[in-house]
Design a protein around this motif. Structure first.
Motif, mmCIF file in Angstrom:
data_model
loop_
_atom_site.group_PDB
_atom_site.id
_atom_site.type_symbol
_atom_site.label_atom_id
_atom_site.label_comp_id
_atom_site.label_asym_id
_atom_site.label_seq_id
_atom_site.Cartn_x
_atom_site.Cartn_y
_atom_site.Cartn_z
ATOM 1 N N MET A 1 31.953 -11.687 6.820
ATOM 2 C CA MET A 1 32.708 -12.511 7.061
ATOM 3 C C MET A 1 33.147 -12.822 5.976
ATOM 4 S SD MET A 1 32.804 -12.494 11.086
ATOM 5 C CE MET A 1 33.724 -14.849 11.065
ATOM 6 N N ALA A 2 31.739 -14.043 5.770
ATOM 7 C CA ALA A 2 33.085 -15.032 4.268
ATOM 8 C C ALA A 2 32.552 -14.794 3.270
ATOM 9 C CB ALA A 2 31.341 -15.963 4.313
ATOM 10 N N GLN A 3 32.238 -13.665 2.881
ATOM 11 C CA GLN A 3 33.088 -13.192 1.915
ATOM 12 C C GLN A 3 33.960 -11.654 2.374
ATOM 13 O OE1 GLN A 3 28.649 -10.615 0.864
ATOM 14 N NE2 GLN A 3 28.082 -12.729 0.204
ATOM 15 N N ALA A 4 34.574 -11.663 3.069
ATOM 16 C CA ALA A 4 35.782 -10.726 2.633
ATOM 17 C C ALA A 4 37.317 -11.493 2.114
ATOM 18 C CB ALA A 4 36.202 -10.182 4.260
ATOM 19 N N HIS A 5 37.356 -11.022 0.996
ATOM 20 C CA HIS A 5 38.916 -11.234 0.409
ATOM 21 C C HIS A 5 40.104 -11.347 0.811
ATOM 22 C CE1 HIS A 5 36.014 -11.604 -2.852
ATOM 23 N NE2 HIS A 5 35.319 -10.416 -2.966
ATOM 24 N N THR A 6 39.807 -10.164 1.858
ATOM 25 C CA THR A 6 41.869 -10.637 2.960
ATOM 26 C C THR A 6 41.882 -10.918 4.155
ATOM 27 O OG1 THR A 6 41.331 -7.856 3.321
ATOM 28 C CG2 THR A 6 41.976 -8.899 1.552
ATOM 29 N N ILE A 7 42.780 -11.319 5.192
ATOM 30 C CA ILE A 7 42.530 -11.883 5.879
ATOM 31 C C ILE A 7 42.720 -10.726 7.268
ATOM 32 C CG2 ILE A 7 45.021 -11.531 6.673
ATOM 33 C CD1 ILE A 7 42.300 -14.083 8.310
ATOM 34 N N VAL A 8 42.453 -9.189 6.729
ATOM 35 C CA VAL A 8 42.090 -8.070 7.700
ATOM 36 C C VAL A 8 40.766 -8.121 7.724
ATOM 37 C CG1 VAL A 8 42.840 -5.884 7.396
ATOM 38 C CG2 VAL A 8 44.454 -7.191 6.509
ATOM 39 N N TRP B 1 35.840 -7.758 10.897
ATOM 40 C CA TRP B 1 34.211 -8.026 10.914
ATOM 41 C C TRP B 1 33.965 -9.238 12.254
ATOM 42 C CZ3 TRP B 1 30.089 -6.171 9.173
ATOM 43 C CH2 TRP B 1 30.586 -5.078 8.375
ATOM 44 N N ALA B 2 35.721 -9.522 12.100
ATOM 45 C CA ALA B 2 34.980 -11.164 13.463
ATOM 46 C C ALA B 2 34.642 -10.158 14.713
ATOM 47 C CB ALA B 2 35.839 -11.723 13.146
ATOM 48 N N ILE B 3 35.753 -8.715 14.707
ATOM 49 C CA ILE B 3 35.987 -8.214 15.608
ATOM 50 C C ILE B 3 34.261 -7.469 16.263
ATOM 51 C CG2 ILE B 3 37.202 -5.991 16.584
ATOM 52 C CD1 ILE B 3 39.503 -6.982 15.039
ATOM 53 N N ILE B 4 33.887 -6.317 14.702
ATOM 54 C CA ILE B 4 32.410 -6.088 14.739
ATOM 55 C C ILE B 4 31.581 -7.363 15.262
ATOM 56 C CG2 ILE B 4 31.082 -5.438 13.638
ATOM 57 C CD1 ILE B 4 32.955 -3.945 11.823
ATOM 58 N N LEU B 5 31.756 -8.059 15.014
ATOM 59 C CA LEU B 5 30.695 -9.516 15.194
ATOM 60 C C LEU B 5 30.787 -9.810 17.053
ATOM 61 C CD1 LEU B 5 28.462 -11.024 14.101
ATOM 62 C CD2 LEU B 5 29.886 -12.498 13.379
ATOM 63 N N PHE B 6 31.367 -9.496 17.570
ATOM 64 C CA PHE B 6 31.891 -9.852 18.466
ATOM 65 C C PHE B 6 31.473 -9.302 19.889
ATOM 66 C CE2 PHE B 6 34.754 -9.813 22.911
ATOM 67 C CZ PHE B 6 34.359 -10.794 23.532
ATOM 68 N N PHE B 7 32.029 -7.363 19.337
ATOM 69 C CA PHE B 7 31.788 -7.097 20.217
ATOM 70 C C PHE B 7 29.710 -6.677 20.309
ATOM 71 C CE2 PHE B 7 35.744 -4.614 20.106
ATOM 72 C CZ PHE B 7 35.849 -5.030 21.640
ATOM 73 N N CYS B 8 29.508 -6.420 18.948
ATOM 74 C CA CYS B 8 27.890 -6.468 18.579
ATOM 75 C C CYS B 8 27.695 -7.536 19.948
ATOM 76 C CB CYS B 8 27.118 -6.682 17.610
ATOM 77 S SG CYS B 8 27.753 -5.043 16.682
ATOM 78 N N ALA B 9 27.535 -9.003 19.724
ATOM 79 C CA ALA B 9 27.280 -10.192 20.131
ATOM 80 C C ALA B 9 27.447 -10.294 21.742
ATOM 81 C CB ALA B 9 27.713 -11.297 19.963
ATOM 82 N N CYS B 10 28.590 -9.161 22.233
ATOM 83 C CA CYS B 10 28.933 -9.011 23.716
ATOM 84 C C CYS B 10 27.336 -8.186 23.873
ATOM 85 C CB CYS B 10 30.339 -8.698 24.013
ATOM 86 S SG CYS B 10 31.678 -10.060 23.938
ATOM 87 N N GLY B 11 27.245 -7.002 23.205
ATOM 88 C CA GLY B 11 26.278 -6.560 23.493
ATOM 89 C C GLY B 11 25.267 -6.090 24.160
ATOM 90 N N PHE B 12 24.636 -7.106 23.373
ATOM 91 C CA PHE B 12 23.288 -8.138 22.817
ATOM 92 C C PHE B 12 22.949 -8.857 24.343
ATOM 93 C CE2 PHE B 12 21.113 -11.720 22.283
ATOM 94 C CZ PHE B 12 20.343 -11.337 22.301
#
Length: 170
Positions: A79-86, A91-102
């Motif tokens: 997320m920190a190294q991403a060059h575009t807002i998309v 990456w934020a969505i992927i991280l959110f779903f992984c955190a919820c699953g955990f």
């Protein structure tokens, strides 16, 4: 004395330092003055950058980016190294779903553990089973007829059969 800025906000460099002396003459005093002007421009730029205080948002953004790039949590450096807002949003969505699953799997496992459940199942009934309690394996690489041909093995087989029948005497 600052050079004029171009349309992108960048200053154009004066050609006297990079070009050959043939085009502009060989006047050393002019070169020294030009060098001093360049040094003054650089120093004034540094002073302008140092005197402008960073806003809270700029400080927080740079601190968060630095933390994100050095984080050992999976997904955050991406997320920190991403060059575009998309890319940041993906990456934020992927991280959110992984955190919820955990959180779901961890809490489910913890609740199962803290239930201290006991499972005891005793079966004393003497029911007939489909499979015999003793299974004979017929995967024997030795043939009985071949063993009886060798006298030593035949004697050993006789002793074994005698002990199994209970007729072995010492």
């Amino acid at each position: 004395m600052a050079a004029p800025a171009n349309s992108e906000g960048l200053r154009k460099r004066r050609p006297s330092l990079s070009d050959s002396d043939e085009d502009y003459g060989t006047d050393d005093s002019g070169d020294e003055k030009e060098m001093q002007n360049i040094v003054k421009d650089i120093e004034s730029d540094k002073l302008k950058q140092e005197t402008l205080p960073d806003s809270r948002w700029t400080k927080m953004k740079s601190t968060m980016k630095q933390w994100g790039e050095t984080s050992s949590c999976h997904g955050i450096p991406h997320m920190a190294q991403a060059h575009t807002i998309v890319a940041v949003i993906v990456w934020a969505i992927i991280l959110f779903f992984c955190a919820c699953g955990f959180v779901y799997l961890f809490s489910d496992t913890l609740l199962t553990y803290l239930a201290f459940g006991k499972l005891v199942q005793l079966n004393f009934a003497m029911e007939s089973s489909n499979f015999p309690s003793i299974t004979f394996c017929n995967i024997n690489p030795y043939k009985l007829s071949e063993i009886k041909k060798i006298p030593e093995l035949a004697a050993l087989l006789t002793v074994y059969e005698s002990s199994a029948n209970g007729t072995l005497t010492s």
